[in-house]
Scaffold this motif. Structure first.
Motif, short mmCIF file in Angstrom:
data_model
loop_
_atom_site.label_atom_id
_atom_site.label_comp_id
_atom_site.label_asym_id
_atom_site.label_seq_id
_atom_site.Cartn_x
_atom_site.Cartn_y
_atom_site.Cartn_z
N ALA A 8 -6.68 -11.77 24.41
CA ALA A 8 -5.83 -10.75 23.80
C ALA A 8 -4.65 -10.41 24.69
CB ALA A 8 -6.67 -9.50 23.51
N CYS A 9 -4.89 -10.36 25.99
CA CYS A 9 -3.79 -10.06 26.93
C CYS A 9 -2.74 -11.17 26.89
CB CYS A 9 -4.36 -9.90 28.34
SG CYS A 9 -3.14 -9.45 29.59
N GLN A 10 -3.19 -12.40 26.83
CA GLN A 10 -2.26 -13.53 26.76
C GLN A 10 -1.42 -13.49 25.48
OE1 GLN A 10 -4.05 -17.36 27.16
NE2 GLN A 10 -4.93 -16.97 29.19
N GLN A 11 -2.08 -13.10 24.37
CA GLN A 11 -1.44 -13.19 23.06
C GLN A 11 -0.66 -11.94 22.68
OE1 GLN A 11 -1.98 -16.62 23.15
NE2 GLN A 11 -1.58 -16.19 20.99
N GLY A 12 -0.92 -10.85 23.39
CA GLY A 12 -0.26 -9.60 23.03
C GLY A 12 -0.75 -9.02 21.73
N GLN A 13 -2.03 -9.25 21.40
CA GLN A 13 -2.63 -8.66 20.21
C GLN A 13 -4.07 -8.29 20.54
OE1 GLN A 13 -2.24 -11.70 17.23
NE2 GLN A 13 -3.66 -13.12 18.23
N ASP A 14 -4.75 -7.63 19.60
CA ASP A 14 -6.09 -7.18 19.95
C ASP A 14 -7.11 -8.30 19.74
OD1 ASP A 14 -6.74 -7.28 17.26
OD2 ASP A 14 -7.11 -5.14 17.05
N GLU A 15 -8.35 -8.02 20.18
CA GLU A 15 -9.38 -9.05 20.20
C GLU A 15 -9.78 -9.50 18.79
OE1 GLU A 15 -9.76 -6.70 24.02
OE2 GLU A 15 -9.50 -6.22 21.88
N TRP A 16 -9.85 -8.57 17.87
CA TRP A 16 -10.22 -8.94 16.50
C TRP A 16 -9.25 -9.97 15.93
CZ3 TRP A 16 -14.68 -8.59 14.34
CH2 TRP A 16 -15.54 -7.51 14.59
N ASP A 17 -7.96 -9.72 16.11
CA ASP A 17 -6.98 -10.66 15.56
C ASP A 17 -7.06 -12.02 16.25
OD1 ASP A 17 -5.67 -9.33 13.43
OD2 ASP A 17 -4.58 -8.07 14.86
N CYS A 18 -7.38 -12.03 17.52
CA CYS A 18 -7.57 -13.31 18.21
C CYS A 18 -8.75 -14.08 17.60
CB CYS A 18 -7.80 -13.10 19.70
SG CYS A 18 -6.35 -12.45 20.58
N LEU A 19 -9.86 -13.38 17.35
CA LEU A 19 -11.00 -14.02 16.70
C LEU A 19 -10.63 -14.50 15.31
CD1 LEU A 19 -14.02 -14.77 16.64
CD2 LEU A 19 -14.46 -12.48 15.72
N PHE A 20 -9.93 -13.67 14.55
CA PHE A 20 -9.54 -14.06 13.19
C PHE A 20 -8.63 -15.30 13.22
CE2 PHE A 20 -9.92 -9.31 12.01
CZ PHE A 20 -11.28 -9.44 11.79
N ASP A 21 -7.76 -15.38 14.20
CA ASP A 21 -6.88 -16.54 14.31
C ASP A 21 -7.69 -17.82 14.53
OD1 ASP A 21 -4.65 -14.95 13.99
OD2 ASP A 21 -4.09 -14.95 16.13
N VAL A 22 -8.70 -17.73 15.39
CA VAL A 22 -9.55 -18.89 15.66
C VAL A 22 -10.31 -19.30 14.40
CG1 VAL A 22 -11.56 -19.72 16.95
CG2 VAL A 22 -9.79 -18.40 18.12
N LEU A 23 -10.90 -18.32 13.71
CA LEU A 23 -11.71 -18.62 12.53
C LEU A 23 -10.84 -19.13 11.38
CD1 LEU A 23 -14.22 -15.63 12.58
CD2 LEU A 23 -14.66 -18.00 13.21
N ALA A 24 -9.67 -18.54 11.20
CA ALA A 24 -8.77 -18.99 10.13
C ALA A 24 -8.33 -20.43 10.36
CB ALA A 24 -7.57 -18.06 10.03
N ALA A 25 -8.03 -20.76 11.61
CA ALA A 25 -7.58 -22.12 11.93
C ALA A 25 -8.71 -23.13 11.78
CB ALA A 25 -7.03 -22.15 13.35
N ALA A 26 -9.97 -22.69 11.89
CA ALA A 26 -11.10 -23.61 11.82
C ALA A 26 -11.27 -24.22 10.44
CB ALA A 26 -12.38 -22.90 12.24
N GLY A 27 -10.87 -23.51 9.40
CA GLY A 27 -10.99 -24.03 8.05
C GLY A 27 -12.42 -24.36 7.70
N ALA A 28 -12.65 -25.59 7.21
CA ALA A 28 -13.99 -26.00 6.80
C ALA A 28 -14.98 -26.02 7.96
CB ALA A 28 -13.93 -27.38 6.16
#
Length: 566
Positions: free
Chosen positions: A393-413
């Motif tokens: 989150a510190c690297q990305q400048g956003q909170d932890e939930w959004d970082c997790l959501f970014d990973v899960l969204a990119a995972a797709g199937a």
């Protein structure tokens, strides 16, 4: 464990395998002359039964243990000097996920270097077969992240076993078939072919057991397993019971609902009259479990055994553990196909709802304790693997939930393939479970290596030192004795799972044997990112074939598929 040696360098005896025709030295004589292929002399054996260690020589011939004793009248083609060494049966992991990585790591580098010669795989309901066409893309993406570059051209469980074992494995593998996989495959085939889904689940289970699966595993906190009914599980467990197999379960809850989850487990086991394994029976710290809940659950296991149910539990060596990120998602999202759920996580409104509704599985995340969570496996974000979510989150400048959501969204199937590493338990809780006489000692991880795609995905000591950590940490700490520890990782596992001819040093047993140096075991007791493989297992044989010599991996893959019949 013997006192630590003051040796600063490895002695020459590590190279002491040599041709010999003269009798091996010993302190006793007998009239019968034995001829063996390999003779291990001078070591103390810890035989896997729990008995006290004793000085004995061990002879290997072909794939069997041919001699145990003290005799001058033994001839051998080669002899290994094992003075100051401990000789044990090959370690057996009762709860492994190495079926996830074996196609990308058939040499089993991280586990074979620890002296693990057999792994019970297919746990927690998650196996890469059976597969419906709907699930192939996700399986392919997940397997690629585990280092496998070959085709995913199998659909049935028998075909997966053929793919794995025809290529050879370093270690022996005993397989469960996953309930989640059966459920998904049956659903996909019911939709595409108009067949009865319930009957298809039974057919797929029977097909897997015909191919050598020892039973069914379930994972009821995540994936489609969390939506299964108790009666569905009991129906499948009855099929397993009629075939004298086993049912292993990652139960529905290990915090505020632990008691109800254990009750459900035993209702299934007793309805099916099936042998059983209660996977990693523990309580995650600070997630709402009632005082004494774990103790009551353990008492239930003990009561069931006293009443005749063949059941044990298992525990892991560290306060850390692996988890599936999709398990954090609320039911209304997790019930959708993986690709659809992943796409929805790009929607800010959906993200907000998930934040509010995600109080499940690793419930400390909902409480904001993100410092306890690292990203373990992500095919789309390998540069974040090993980092805590506050660091990400510190690297990305956003909170932890959004970082997790970014990973899960990119995972797709491959949503279900995203793995987390969490600080789950207190050290006191781990020690209590490790020392309990109704618990086997597993690791709940998978075999990995220091090169290729797996290298960046397994940066925690759990993967490289988890098994020897029992010997290096829990034995010196007084949690249990060396003999008890070895027993709970060898003979006790073999007896419970019906692994024939393994787990004990006895004449006639399969020659799965390890020579440990107790003076360097404590090298495994580290929390740093591992730089090499565990090296206390100086020599390892699987089915009589050396797979580690002088702490160096040989090119051999002598492992076998183990069933209830071999």
């Amino acid at each position: 464990m013997p006192a630590r040696s003051s040796r600063s360098a490895l002695p020459s005896r590590y190279s002491a395998i040599r041709n010999r025709t003269e009798p091996a030295p010993s302190s006793a004589r007998c009239s019968e002359v034995f001829a063996v292929d390999t003779l291990l002399v001078g070591g103390e054996i810890v035989d896997g039964t729990g008995s006290q260690r004793r000085r004995c020589d061990v002879g290997l011939s072909g794939d069997r243990i041919a001699y145990i004793g003290l005799s001058d009248d033994v001839t051998a083609r080669q002899t290994l000097d094992c003075r100051d060494m401990i000789v044990t049966p090959g370690l057996i992991d009762p709860h492994s996920h190495s079926d996830w990585s074996v196609l990308g790591n058939a040499d089993a580098m991280s586990t074979i270097h620890q002296g693990v010669t057999t792994e019970v795989v297919g746990n927690c309901g998650v196996t890469y077969a059976p597969l419906s066409e709907h699930d192939v893309a996700g399986a392919c993406a997940s397997l690629r992240s585990m280092g496998y570059e070959g085709p995913v051209d199998w659909r049935s469980f028998p075909d997966l076993l053929t793919r794995v074992h025809s290529a050879g494995t370093a270690q022996n593998l005993m397989w469960f078939v996953g309930h989640t996989a059966i459920r998904a495959a049956a659903h996909g085939r019911a939709e595409s072919a108009g067949i009865d889904e319930e009957r298809e689940r039974i057919r797929l289970l029977e097909e897997a057991m015909d191919a050598g699966a020892i039973g069914l595993s379930s994972g009821l906190e995540y994936g489609s397993g969390r939506f299964s009914r108790t009666e569905e599980l009991a129906q499948l467990a009855r099929v397993v019971g009629r075939r004298h197999g086993m049912y292993a379960s990652h139960i529905r809850n290990r915090d505020h609902g632990l008691g109800a989850a254990v009750d459900e487990f035993f209702s299934i086991v007793n309805a099916a009259q099936v042998r059983a394994q209660l996977s990693h029976l523990n309580v995650r710290h600070n997630t709402g479990a009632q005082p004494g809940a774990w103790e009551r659950a353990v008492e239930d296991v003990m009561k069931q055994r006293r009443s005749g149910t063949d059941v044990l539990a298992d525990m892991t060596p560290y306060p850390h553990g692996i988890g599936l990120a999709a398990g954090l998602l609320p039911d209304w999202l997790a019930d959708r196909p993986a690709a659809e759920a992943a796409a929805l996580l790009n929607d800010p409104e959906i993200r907000q709802r998930v934040r509010q509704d995600s109080d499940r599985y690793w419930r400390f995340v909902h409480a904001g304790q993100w410092d306890r969570v690292r990203l373990g496996v992500s095919a789309t974000h390998p540069h974040w693997q090993g980092l805590t979510f506050p660091e990400i989150a510190c690297q990305q400048g956003q909170d932890e939930w959004d970082c997790l959501f970014d990973v899960l969204a990119a995972a797709g199937a491959d949503l279900g393939g995203v793995q987390l590493m969490g600080e789950l338990f207190t050290a006191e809780h781990v020690a209590e479970a490790v020392g309990h006489d109704h618990f086997l000692l597993g690791v709940d991880a998978f075999t990995t290596r220091h090169d290729g795609p797996l290298a960046a995905r397994t940066r925690h000591p759990l993967f490289f030192y988890g098994h020897t950590h029992y010997l290096a940490h829990h034995v010196p700490a007084g949690t249990l004795s060396l003999e008890e520890s070895v027993h709970k990782m060898t003979g006790m596992v073999a007896e419970h799972f019906g692994i024939r001819g393994r787990g004990r040093l006895v004449v006639g047993a399969h020659a799965d044997v390890v020579v440990f140096d107790p003076a360097i075991l404590d090298r495994t007791d580290t929390w740093k990112v591992p730089q090499g493989y565990a090296d206390a297992a100086r020599h390892v044989w699987v089915n009589g074939t050396p797979v580690v010599s002088d702490a160096v991996r040989t090119p051999h893959r002598p492992g076998r598929q183990l069933t209830q019949h071999n």
